[in-house]
Scaffold this motif. Structure first.
Motif, short mmCIF file in Angstrom:
data_model
loop_
_atom_site.label_atom_id
_atom_site.label_comp_id
_atom_site.label_asym_id
_atom_site.label_seq_id
_atom_site.Cartn_x
_atom_site.Cartn_y
_atom_site.Cartn_z
N SER A 1 0.83 -1.20 0.00
CA SER A 1 0.00 0.00 0.00
C SER A 1 0.87 1.25 0.00
O SER A 1 0.56 2.25 -0.66
N GLU B 1 2.23 1.80 -3.47
CA GLU B 1 1.17 2.31 -4.35
C GLU B 1 0.89 3.78 -4.08
O GLU B 1 0.76 4.58 -5.00
N ARG B 2 0.85 4.12 -2.80
CA ARG B 2 0.57 5.52 -2.42
C ARG B 2 1.68 6.43 -2.96
O ARG B 2 1.40 7.52 -3.48
N GLU C 1 3.60 5.89 -5.54
CA GLU C 1 3.49 6.00 -7.00
C GLU C 1 2.34 6.92 -7.38
O GLU C 1 2.44 7.71 -8.33
N GLU C 2 1.28 6.86 -6.61
CA GLU C 2 0.12 7.72 -6.86
C GLU C 2 0.52 9.18 -6.73
O GLU C 2 0.25 10.01 -7.61
N ILE C 3 1.18 9.49 -5.63
CA ILE C 3 1.61 10.87 -5.41
C ILE C 3 2.58 11.29 -6.50
O ILE C 3 2.51 12.40 -7.04
N SER D 1 2.83 10.34 -9.54
CA SER D 1 2.21 10.69 -10.82
C SER D 1 1.44 12.00 -10.68
O SER D 1 1.40 12.80 -11.61
N GLU D 2 0.88 12.22 -9.51
CA GLU D 2 0.19 13.48 -9.26
C GLU D 2 1.13 14.66 -9.44
O GLU D 2 0.78 15.71 -10.00
N ALA E 1 6.62 10.54 -11.68
CA ALA E 1 6.50 9.07 -11.68
C ALA E 1 7.69 8.40 -12.34
O ALA E 1 8.13 7.34 -11.92
N ASP F 1 -0.08 13.69 4.53
CA ASP F 1 -1.51 13.64 4.75
C ASP F 1 -1.93 14.53 5.93
O ASP F 1 -2.59 14.07 6.86
#
Lengths: 676, 246, 389
Positions: free
Chosen positions: B123, B126-127, B129-131, B133-134, B138, B165
């Motif tokens: 997790s 994933e988090r 990688e998410e950030i 790309s944001e 990435a 967060d």
């Protein structure tokens, strides 16, 4: 503690008295007497007796068979004649050096001649007037009572001697070894004393000897109490014997002794010591020590057992005690005192500490006065401590201020700072090798040390520190490399042994304020030096363009450089200044410490501490830091004088704790300028 | 709805200079607010106080529900209860990769022991990688962040802020050194973020502030001079005086 | 990408292999187990050097990775030596005392034994009682525990005080130096109970192993040192390669920033300071039985600065750099100061290295700081990268 001092004082004291007496007789004897012989020669003495001899002949019996009752008559007569040689006579009479010729009853001094013969010396002129066989002359041996009277009369006459130097010498003699007989002549001489200084001395001395020899308790107590604020050693020397105690014991309440305090065995006095007192007086049987008991056991080994206990079991104290008990039962060993019996014995007696002097009023007064003196001594010690602290603080200030300036301006710690101090000290040493006059050499060495150390500092700044800009930790290490290299070079050049840096003679000695407080002139000079540099730096930093720029760089280097200040130049100059002062500090330290290659190391950590405690970038901070560290070290040493190592340990621990409360030092820059 | 951050009557003095003077300020849990003001108005000092870097001489600072007194907490504690800060100059850990930078910022246990035993779980990766790309990084996860361009570093720092967060984001001049396109992206991101949490943006650039379309607080000499929409405050004669009158 | 420990730390495998090879070679050539080409003396030097490499790793962790220039880690090293030395000295003296008492008429009591040991050990400082700090000296397990506990506790308390008040940079360095000075001055006193400036001696004789010759013991100690160094290297590599390592490096690079990410910088610093202190103490506990003597001079601040010098020359921030630096400089140092280095005749002056080695070391240190701030390992890295490119 005072006893050895007293003995030494006595030994020193006695010799000059005699030397003095003989000196004066030698001087006056020959010249003046010969005139007086002519003037005073009386007609009844056809053989031209000397005037003193004449007087003595009048009192021939009283001299030859002197008794305490009659001796005054003789002395009065001699003193009334006011002859210079009278004093010598009294002196030598008292020392049993007067002889009487049996043939005519004349008095002579003698010296050893050949064999059994003695050389006769005229008591008036001091000249040899012939020899005589020992059998024909009799030595006069006045008894102690007579001698005492003679001695005190001697002092009396010296005390009233027209020559102030002789009066002072007499006082010296009394100070060294006071006797009861001095009391009255001293008192009598005070009234006629004209010299105010000597008079004051006499009055004081009178009080001192009244402590010991005053006739009534009241006068003694008064005299004792008058010293309650006196620091001099002689007052304490006079008082201390009064409070000497010995340990004693009695059944029931102690009687007939002047008890200082009672002692509880096991608390104020060890049980063994108390018990030993009883054993010594055969009031109790001796306790057998473990070693003695062990020896007894060893002596009684039979077939591998002692007292029925196998030897192999005797590896505990309990088993050994058991074996010993059975030896006692068999009568093979003396009884052994158990703790219980010892306690029981001790409980029968009261142990106490008693004053040697039986006069309770006097001892109480003496004890109280000594307490009071101790307090006053303490006060003066504190004052002395303050002076010591000041002195140490000024040394630390000199040693640390250069470090503080460079640290403030450039944010770097120069580990080679201690070696700049060392360079200064060695400069002083080398200059002294070239210029033998110590005063001139110091005057040359101070500026030269500044210049050389400053040059070394500037070189270090340009070659090393500049290239490590804004990397303080690496600067610290690089300068450490310089430090070990410089130290080793100094060792290679000057050797490992300490080199002397001698101070000029006018800096020798100390300013003695009283018997407790004294400051050496070197320390005063260093204090003055520190003050001068403090003032100088205040002036430079606050009143000059350089100072303005330095302060600007200290507070905000980027802003300063954008305002046209060349930080490189400022860095170089401050580094030179800081290192130069270290050189000066080196000369100053070298004056009282030995100059070695490790000289700088000895001060560097304290200098760091001073900077850390004081705060950066502010000479007031360094002053505060140096003062605090100097005083702290002295205060800790004061409480633990035997152990300077421990003192330093505690000081550092204190500083670590101090940093908790003032992480940026006593005087810290605040706000954004301080950065993080 | 009670305020998320409440600053009441705070003053702070540096060597006689009043950097913050009786400042009061508050922000709601999901609000975007811009703070503007001339140099020396106390914007950065204000942030320092909220994040615990500077201790005020007087006043109160409370955060969250139930309110926590921030003045009693250390910087790291304040960060941990949900206040994130982005500095004016991008400060990322240049000797470490983008991935490591983000991984450190990720909301996780912060004690040395948990860090020792930490293994990036699925997790977490994933988090990150998410950030990434944001924030457009990435493809750069393995790179040392020191090798990034200035704008990318700004992004990375914003990404670290997101990874934390937080409930409240303090963003100091986010657009400095960015291209026009990057600015737009930043605005979008901040507006989007402010839907779920509070965001305070300190900015010089009026254009940027205008694009945020949010209430504006004007600071001057350590206290609030005006508050309201950008048009409202720019019409205020005092504000004009402060900005132009000198 | 495989994210295993070894993949992240390629140097670990190489290091362990090299270490094993060196130790094996030394054993093969040793007097006790091999050809005898390598005198026992050299085996001891090798063993000691391995311990110095271990403390250099500790120093690298705290300085190279976390940015705390501690000038006090040698104090922990020395303390570790003292703690094990107390047992070595006490137990051995006890053996000797008991042996000397077997011929006595009466078997000794425990008190007599203790008194005799006291006189034997503390006679040099004018004492005969066994001080309180020696209460556990008879017990190897307790003293072994103290090797870790005493320096660890000291580091914990000192670090807590220092980091809590946010003392950083050169201030902190100076504070650690002060701590070291305080400790060594304290040990210099006779009434510290640790024999003042005499220190503890005769540590090379291991109680219970009196029959084993030094040549055998030295091999065993060398293996022990190698094992400790290998474990220490792996442990350190594990510490710095994960997230903990990232945070620690972040503290070194920007302390304020990592704080605003919610990390308690103080806790991390305290952790790494204490852990490295313990590593240093363990290294010391293995070092001093090979050196034979530990005294307060060993703890003097200068020793800790030399430690920093090794790490800086070797290259900080790289574990193998610390090892290279410590091994190289300490071996060179003993070669030069041992008088083996040939004199250098300059015609007008003959350079005797015993005298000039310090100068050379100091200056080369300045040069390394100036021109090769990443040390030998940094140059090594550059070469490797060039080859790869």
């Amino acid at each position: 503690m005072l006893r050895p001092i007293l003995i030494a004082a006595f030994l020193i004291a006695t010799s000059p008295i005699f030397a003095l007496a003989q000196d004066s007789s030698a001087e006056t004897g020959a010249a003046s007497v010969s005139e007086e012989v002519i003037v005073d020669a009386t007609p009844e003495t056809p053989t031209a007796l000397g005037p003193l001899q004449a007087i003595l002949q009048e009192h021939r019996n009283e001299v030859a068979k002197a008794s305490r009752r009659t001796v005054d008559e003789v002395i009065d007569a001699v003193r009334a004649a006011k002859l210079p040689q009278g004093l010598t006579f009294l002196e030598r009479w008292g020392d049993r050096e007067l002889w009487q010729r049996e043939e005519d009853g004349l008095f002579f001094f003698t010296e050893k001649a050949d064999g059994q013969d003695l050389t006769l010396i005229d008591i008036d002129t001091g000249e040899a007037v012939g020899t005589i066989s020992k059998g024909d002359i009799k030595q006069l041996k006045p008894n102690s009572g007579v001698r005492t009277v003679i001695a005190s009369s001697l002092v009396a006459s010296q005390l009233e001697d027209p020559d102030p130097a002789r009066r002072r010498q007499a006082l010296d003699a009394i100070e060294r070894r006071a006797e009861k007989e001095h009391l009255e002549p001293l008192r009598a001489s005070i009234e006629t004393e004209e010299d105010p200084a000597i008079k004051a001395r006499k009055e004081r001395l009178l009080r001192v000897i009244t402590i010991s020899f005053g006739q009534t308790t009241e006068t003694r107590v008064d005299a004792i109490r008058s010293f309650s604020q006196d620091l001099s050693l002689d007052a304490r020397a006079a008082l201390n014997p009064l409070v000497v105690t010995r340990i004693g014991y009695s059944e029931g309440e102690p009687e007939g002794v002047n008890v200082a305090r009672t002692l509880t065995p096991g608390k104020d006095i060890s049980r063994e010591v108390a018990y030993k007192l009883l054993v010594d007086d055969e009031k109790a049987i001796a306790a057998r020590t473990r070693a003695e008991r062990k020896a007894a056991l060893e002596a009684n080994i039979e077939d591998g057992t002692v007292g029925g206990v196998p030897v192999s079991e005797l590896s505990s104290q309990e088993a050994r005690d058991r074996a010993y008990s059975s030896l006692v039962d068999e009568g093979k060993a003396p009884p052994f005192v158990t703790d219980e019996t010892m306690d029981a014995e001790l409980a029968k007696y009261t142990f106490y500490e008693a004053y040697a002097d039986s006069n309770a009023e006097v001892t109480t007064a003496a004890a109280e006065t000594l307490d009071s003196i101790d307090q006053y001594v303490g006060l003066n010690r504190f004052f002395s401590l303050v002076l010591d602290g000041l002195s140490l603080a000024s040394i630390y200030f000199l040693a640390a201020i250069g470090l503080a300036i460079t640290f403030g301006v450039m944010g770097v710690i120069n580990m080679a700072h201690g070696e700049f101090i060392m360079i200064g000290a060695y400069t002083g040493y080398v200059v002294q090798q070239i210029i033998p006059n110590y005063t001139v050499s110091i005057l040359v060495a101070l500026p030269l040390a500044f210049v050389i150390a400053a040059a070394a500092g500037i070189a270090l700044e340009r070659l090393v520190i500049r290239h490590l800009a804004s990397r303080p930790l690496e600067t610290l290490l690089a300068t450490f490399g310089v430090s070990i290299a410089l130290q080793q070079i100094a060792k290679n050049v000057f050797g490992t042994q300490a080199r002397p840096l001698t101070s000029p003679s006018w800096l020798d000695g100390a300013w003695v304020i009283n018997d407790v407080v004294a400051v050496s002139y070197i320390r005063i000079a260093i204090f003055v030096l520190a003050l001068v540099f403090f003032a100088l730096l205040l002036f430079v930093l606050n009143r000059t363009r350089l100072g303005l720029e330095v302060r600007a760089v200290t507070q905000n280097p980027r802003m300063a450089s954008s305002m046209g200040i060349n930080p490189d130049r400022i860095n170089m100059l401050t580094f030179g200044l800081g290192s130069g002062i270290a050189g000066i500090a080196g000369v100053a330290i070298g004056l009282f410490a030995k100059v070695t290659s490790e000289l700088g190391q000895a001060y560097i950590v304290q200098s760091f501490m001073t900077v850390v405690v004081g705060g950066v970038g502010n000479i007031w901070g360094t002053l505060a830091g140096a003062t605090m560290i100097g005083f702290l070290q002295k205060v800790i040493e004061f409480f633990n004088p035997s152990n300077t190592l421990a003192a330093q340990t505690y000081m550092i621990i204190f500083i670590i704790i101090f940093i908790q409360f003032r992480p940026k030092g006593i005087i810290a820059l605040k706000g954004r300028a301080a950065g993080d | 709805m009670s305020a998320l951050l409440e600053v009441l009557g705070v003053s702070v003095t540096f060597d006689g200079f009043r950097a913050i003077n009786d400042l009061s300020f508050s922000i709601q849990p999901a609000e975007l607010r811009a703070i503007i003001g001339p140099n020396g108005a106390g914007k950065t000092t204000f942030m320092d106080i909220v994040t615990g870097k500077t201790r005020p001489d007087s006043g109160r600072v409370q955060f969250g529900t139930p309110p926590v007194d921030l003045l009693r907490l250390r910087e790291s504690d304040i960060a941990r209860i949900g206040i994130g800060r982005k500095f004016q100059r991008p400060t990322v850990f240049e000797a470490q990769t983008v991935f490591d930078n983000l991984s450190m910022a990720l909301r996780n246990e912060r004690s040395p022991f948990s860090a020792l035993g930490y293994k990036a779980g699925k997790s977490d990766i994933e988090r990150i990688e998410e950030i990434a790309s944001e924030i457009g990084l990435a493809d750069h996860l393995k790179r040392l962040s020191g090798e990034l361009s200035h704008g990318q570093k700004q992004w990375l720092e914003i990404g670290m802020l997101l990874a934390q967060d937080p409930q409240l984001l303090l963003v100091d001049e986010p657009a400095a050194g960015m291209t026009l396109g990057e600015r737009e992206h930043t605005t979008d991101l901040l507006v989007r973020t402010a839907r779920t949490r509070a965001v305070i943006v300190v900015e010089h650039d009026m254009e940027f502030v205008r694009r945020l379309e949010c209430p504006v607080t004007v600071l001057h000499e350590g206290s609030v001079l005006a508050e309201g929409s950008l048009d409202h405050v720019t019409a205020n004669p005092e504000v004009i005086e402060v900005y132009l009158g000198r | 990408m495989k994210n295993t420990f070894l993949a992240r730390n390629p140097s670990v495998l190489v290091f362990i292999l090299l270490l094993a090879v060196i130790t094996l070679l030394a054993t093969v050539f040793s007097e006790a187990y091999g050809t005898g080409l390598l005198p026992t003396n050299y085996v001891k030097i090798l063993g000691k050097t391995l311990c110095l490499c271990l403390i250099a790793i500790a120093m690298d962790l705290v300085w190279g990775y976390c940015g705390i220039l501690s000038l006090g880690h040698f104090a922990f090293f020395g303390l570790g030596g003292y703690m094990i030395g107390m047992w070595l000295m006490y137990a051995r003296t006890e053996d000797i005392v008991i042996a000397s008492m077997t011929n006595a008429a009466l078997p000794p009591t425990p008190d007599e034994v203790r008194d005799a040991i006291g006189t034997q050990i503390f006679g040099v400082v004018g004492g005969s009682d066994v001080p309180l700090v020696w209460s556990f000296a008879h017990s190897l397990p307790i003293q072994l525990a103290l090797v870790v506990l005493v320096p660890g506790l000291l580091a914990l308390v000192f670090g807590w005080l220092a980091f809590r008040s946010r003392v950083t940079g050169v201030y902190l360095s100076i504070l650690t130096q002060a701590m070291t000075l305080a400790l060594s001055l304290y040990l210099f006193q006779n009434d510290s109970g640790l024999r003042g400036n005499n220190g503890l001696s005769g540590l090379q004789n291991i109680p219970g192993l009196t029959d084993a010759p030094q040549s055998v013991l030295s091999i065993w100690f060398m293996w022990g040192s190698a094992l400790a160094l290998g474990l220490g290297y792996v442990f350190a590599a594990w510490m710095v390669s994960g997230k903990f390592g990232n945070v620690v490096k972040a503290i070194r690079d920007d302390e304020a920033r990592i704080r605003f990410l919610g990390y308690s910088v103080e806790a991390y610093k305290l952790f790494i300071f204490t852990v490295t202190a313990v590593i240093a103490a363990i290294a010391g506990a293995i070092y001093y039985p090979q050196a034979g003597i530990v005294n307060p001079a060993e703890i003097a601040p200068i020793a800790s600065i030399y430690l920093a010098v090794w790490v800086a020359i070797g290259g900080r921030g790289r574990l193998y750099g610390a090892v290279i630096g410590a091994a190289l400089v300490s071996l060179l140092s003993s070669w030069f100061t041992g008088g083996q280095a040939p004199d250098l005749p300059l015609g007008f002056y003959t350079v005797q290295w015993v005298d000039w080695w310090q100068v050379l070391l100091g200056l080369s240190f300045v040069l390394v700081t100036l021109f090769a701030p990443r040390g030998i390992a940094g140059m090594f890295d550059r070469l490797v990268r060039k080859d790869a490119a």
